[in-house]
Each structure stands twice: as C-alpha cells, then as structure tokens.
Design an enzyme around this catalytic site. Structure first.
Site, PDB file in Angstrom:
ATOM      1  N   ASP A 297     -51.795  20.269 -31.230  1.00 13.23           N
ATOM      2  CA  ASP A 297     -53.240  20.099 -31.171  1.00 13.23           C
ATOM      3  C   ASP A 297     -53.619  18.664 -31.520  1.00 13.23           C
ATOM      4  OD1 ASP A 297     -55.919  21.385 -31.044  1.00 13.23           O
ATOM      5  OD2 ASP A 297     -56.017  20.832 -33.162  1.00 13.23           O
TER       6      ASP A 297
ATOM      7  N   GLU B 197     -52.100  17.938 -26.725  1.00 11.33           N
ATOM      8  CA  GLU B 197     -53.497  17.965 -26.304  1.00 11.33           C
ATOM      9  C   GLU B 197     -54.080  16.575 -26.499  1.00 11.33           C
ATOM     10  OE1 GLU B 197     -57.892  19.453 -27.684  1.00 11.33           O
ATOM     11  OE2 GLU B 197     -56.237  19.297 -29.094  1.00 11.33           O
TER      12      GLU B 197
END
Length: 510
Positions: free
Chosen positions: A241, A271
């Site tokens: 993330d 990400e």
C-alpha cells in the site's frame, strides 16, 4: 535440448482482487472466498489478492487503518477478536483451500502508518504546511499524540516490539488541545524520509501515525513480520500500500530480506497512483526491477475514452505503463481505490468495461487483475450488479484457454479496433477480438492459413452467426455497436465451457 517450439507454452496467469471497499463487515469474507476458490480456479484465476487482514483500528475497518501487523484475527483487540474479514482460523482454512486448488495468495501490506494507538505520549513537534510538508508552519512545541502501541491483547506473541513516539516521524492530532494538523516529530535522527515521492513537497506523511523507517527497531520488526506472515500463510506475493509514501531504501531492504528468506519468486506489486508512466518507470528503476505497479495511466485512459463520444480507440495505450514497461505493469479496470465513492474514483462507463477487460485479459502485455466488484457486484451506497453483462468470467477463461501466440493489431478505424492472437504449436486455437465504441463494426483480420476453412463464433454470444476463415487465413470479424466480440473456432478445445454461467450470488450463501 529441444528447439524452442517444442517447449510447452506457459499458461497465462490472472490475478484477481478478492474484495471491494464495501464488503459487509460481517466477519464472513474469508468464508466467502473459501467457497469461491474452486470456482475462481475453474475460470482461470491463478492468484488472489487478499485484503489487508491485519487488525484494524475499528471492527469495520478494511485494514488500511492498521493497528497490529501480527494480529490476523487471533486476539481480542480493538473491539473484537476477528478482523472485518474473519478469524485467523478461517484465514488459515482459506490458505489451505487455495493451496489445494493451485491458487496463490497475495497479501495487502499496509506498512506506511499505524492507527488506533492504545495511549497518548508527549513529544516535541513542529507543524508543517498541509500542502508542502517541507515548509515548517510553527515553532517547536510539545503535543500529546496517539503514539503508544502496547498491543495488550497480543502481548509479546510473535513480536515483543512495542511502538512509541520515537518510532514515528509524524502524526495528525494533538489530544491536548484537540487540534488537527500535520505534526513533524522532532528528535535525534528525526525527519521526513529522503527517499519518497515529492508529492506535497515530501510524500512521507500520508495519514495517522507515520512510521519512521530510519529507526533500527522498526526496520527489524517490519522485516521480521514480512517473513513471518509469508511462512505463516504460505503467501506467494504482496501488494504494498502507498509505496511512494514510505522509504524506498527500506522497501528495497524489505524485499531483499523477504526473498532471501522465502524465495526469489515472491511477487511484489506496489500502489503508486500517478498519471505519469515515465515517473513510474523511473521509480521502478530505483527499485532495481523488483517490482510491478498498477497501470494507473491505462486506467485513466479507459475512464477518459469511455466518457468521450466517438473517442479514438487507437490512443488507448498512449502514455501507459504497459506500453513502456509491460513486464512491470499490473493492469486494472477498477479496484477498491477507484471504485465509486472512493477518493481516487476513476469511473469507467459500463458499456466500456467489456472492451477494457478484453484489452487487458486477451493481449500479451501486462499482468491483468480483474476486480471483485466487477465479477460479483458492488455493495453499499453505490451498489451495482456485476459488470460486463455478467460475462467477465468468460473473458478470464478466454485468456486462460486462447490468448496465446503472435499478436497482430488492426487499428485503421478510430472507432473500431481489433487484434488477433495466432496461437502456438501446442495452444493452437488463437482468437480474434474486435470492438467498437460507436455503431456495429467489422474488420478483416488474418488469423493464419493453418485455420483455413474453420468456422469461428463469438464466445461471448453477443455477435451472432459465424465466420469462415478463407484460404489465405483471413476472416471478416464483426462486433455489435458499443461492444466487443471474441471469436474462436467453434469446436476449439474448451468451447463447451462457454458461457461459463458464473454464479455471482456470493452474499446469499454467507
């Protein structure tokens, strides 16, 4: 050693995102996925990206409000034992069923921050400009921040590391006066990371209590966690993330340590939402090609072209990661960050989704990742039925069975484009795909003389009739207006599996 053409053609792989933002907080999601694993395998899914199943700050938290890396639904903390997704026992059962079915699991790792501290701690800070984190906006002073993490429900099991103010570089709330601001924590060897993106002046701080990866205890603990969870669950990969928000230096070290301990084939995708594919390529260069990234520029193109009347489909891959660096591109049409109602919502019109999925699933470049909400539908305020007329599973299976061999593009018309895959010596069927964003379309395309005389049909069933391949290996392939057709030999191996009639009623059984 035999010649290349005698080597078996490797199967195409597909990664599936196994959740959407508004999955009910009923602690039944691991059970749902356990039931779905055999069905997903049957339609061609090889790996499933799981949600961040570490204990969140609240029982309804999706896990991005992460509290304890080592609590996978095992300890009574933050209001309940299970996570939103279920208990650790159910998670281990999911891992067992996935392994039995030959499906790999990727974990969504939230390493940038912690949330839901157990107590406040006093520390010295300086406020910084919300739009430029390098610009100090106050004199140094003391605050009372939520920065003490003792994990009382878990104790020292799996890790004895506790987190205190010195393990963080920033926070966003002063309990003493209830003021919200971005506070940079002061102290020896403190400061924002130098190896992050330049968004907001310095992208190190994103939310909650920002972890300081210059601290040796933090480095050791998070490296230990990566190896522990990989072995505990038998993971095959990770989605990291917010990779541009925490130290690239540490991320490289974390990946090196993980692969040293667990094998070089551990897959890592980050990400990194950006519209600039070159910037993403530069970041990948810094990461020594250990990574893949989601192709956000391609998703932006899907969104823009789907909302533009008579858009030029020939520009679909302009400025995309998959065109610049196809090996490192994970291609998506929607995910939990971009679905309706989310902060980076990137809507793709419904008619365009089958076109977009055909482009990521049936071509040779990129690693496609279909979305849970497109296969099963969306819950919550923006509830929606499955996309692609309920036939996304057919496109995934078409990838597994037929999307092989040389690829030829046909792009003479701005509003009707096509491509063929010619098959290989051992996966001979091939396919022809044609799509239009205006009226019905047709393109004369060559699938190869080896297919002369064959009769091909649209496996989606949206375009009727058949195409007979002529003596030179050509056929005139059609598609309906604002739609797509995927043509394959009518008697090709596996054609009896279409339509898949994929059962998307996932909630009624939970």
């Amino acid at each position: 050693m035999g010649s290349d053409e005698q080597q078996p053609t490797p199967d195409n792989h597909t990664l599936f995102q196994g959740f959407e933002w508004n999955v009910p907080a009923d602690q039944k999601h691991w059970k749902r996925l356990i039931a779905e694993i055999p069905k997903l395998k049957a339609v061609g899914v090889d790996n499933v990206w799981l949600p961040p199943g570490c204990k969140a700050a609240s029982p309804e938290g999706n896990g991005y409000d992460i509290y304890d890396l080592y609590d996978l639904g095992e300890f009574d903390q933050k209001g309940q034992r299970s996570t939103k997704w279920g208990s650790k026992e159910e998670l281990l059962e999911l891992c067992k069923v996935a392994k039995e079915n030959g499906i790999g699991l990727f974990w969504d790792a939230v390493l940038n921050h912690k949330a839901g501290a157990d107590n406040t701690e006093k520390c010295r800070v300086v406020e910084v400009d919300n739009n430029d984190r390098t610009n100090e906006a106050s004199e140094p002073y003391e605050i009372e921040g939520w920065l003490g993490f003792d994990f009382p429900g878990r104790g020292d099991k799996y890790s004895s590391q506790k987190y205190h103010w010195e393990h963080f570089s920033g926070t966003d709330y002063n309990q003493a006066n209830e003021k919200k601001a971005i506070y940079k924590i002061l102290g020896d060897n403190k400061g924002w990371s130098a190896s992050v993106d330049s968004e907001g002046g310095n992208a190190d701080y994103m939310m909650f209590a920002d972890i300081d990866y210059s601290h040796p205890e933090v480095q050791a603990d998070v490296k230990n966690w990566g190896v522990w969870i990989t072995k505990e669950l038998g993971l095959k990969g990770f989605r990291l993330d917010a990779v541009q928000h925490f130290s690239e230096r540490f991320t490289n070290e974390w990946v090196d340590n993980l692969r040293d301990e667990c094998g070089n084939d551990i897959f890592i995708v980050g990400e990194f939402w950006s519209g600039d594919a070159q910037l993403m390529c530069d970041w990948l260069e810094d990461m020594h090609h250990k990574f893949a990234l989601y192709d956000s520029p391609l998703l932006n193109n899907f969104s823009q072209l789907s909302k533009t009347p008579d858009a030029d489909l020939r520009k679909i891959f302009d400025g995309t990661l998959v065109s610049l660096n196809p090996v490192s591109a994970v291609t998506v049409v929607t995910n939990h960050d971009t679905q309706p109602g989310q902060t980076v919502e990137t809507p793709v019109e419904g008619f365009f989704k089958p076109l977009a999925y055909a482009l990521i699933l049936l071509r040779q470049e990129g690693y496609p990742c279909p979305f849970y909400g497109d296969l099963y539908g969306l819950q919550g305020e923006h509830a929606a039925p499955p996309s692609c007329g309920g036939q996304l599973a057919d496109l995934i299976l078409a990838r597994k069975l037929y999307a092989y061999g040389a690829q030829d593009d046909y792009r003479d018309d701005a509003n009707c484009i096509g491509f063929v895959r010619r098959g290989t010596w051992d996966k001979v069927a091939g396919l022809a795909c044609v799509m239009s964003n205006t009226g019905p379309g047709e393109i004369r395309m060559a699938v190869g003389e080896m297919h002369a005389g064959e009769k091909w049909t649209d496996l989606l069933g949206w375009e009727q009739g058949e195409v007979e391949i002529d003596g030179e290996g050509y056929g005139v392939f059609r598609c309906p207006g604002t739609s797509v057709a995927v043509w394959v030999r009518a008697d090709a191996e596996g054609r009896e599996r279409f339509p898949t009639n994929f059962d998307a009623e996932i909630y009624s059984k939970a």
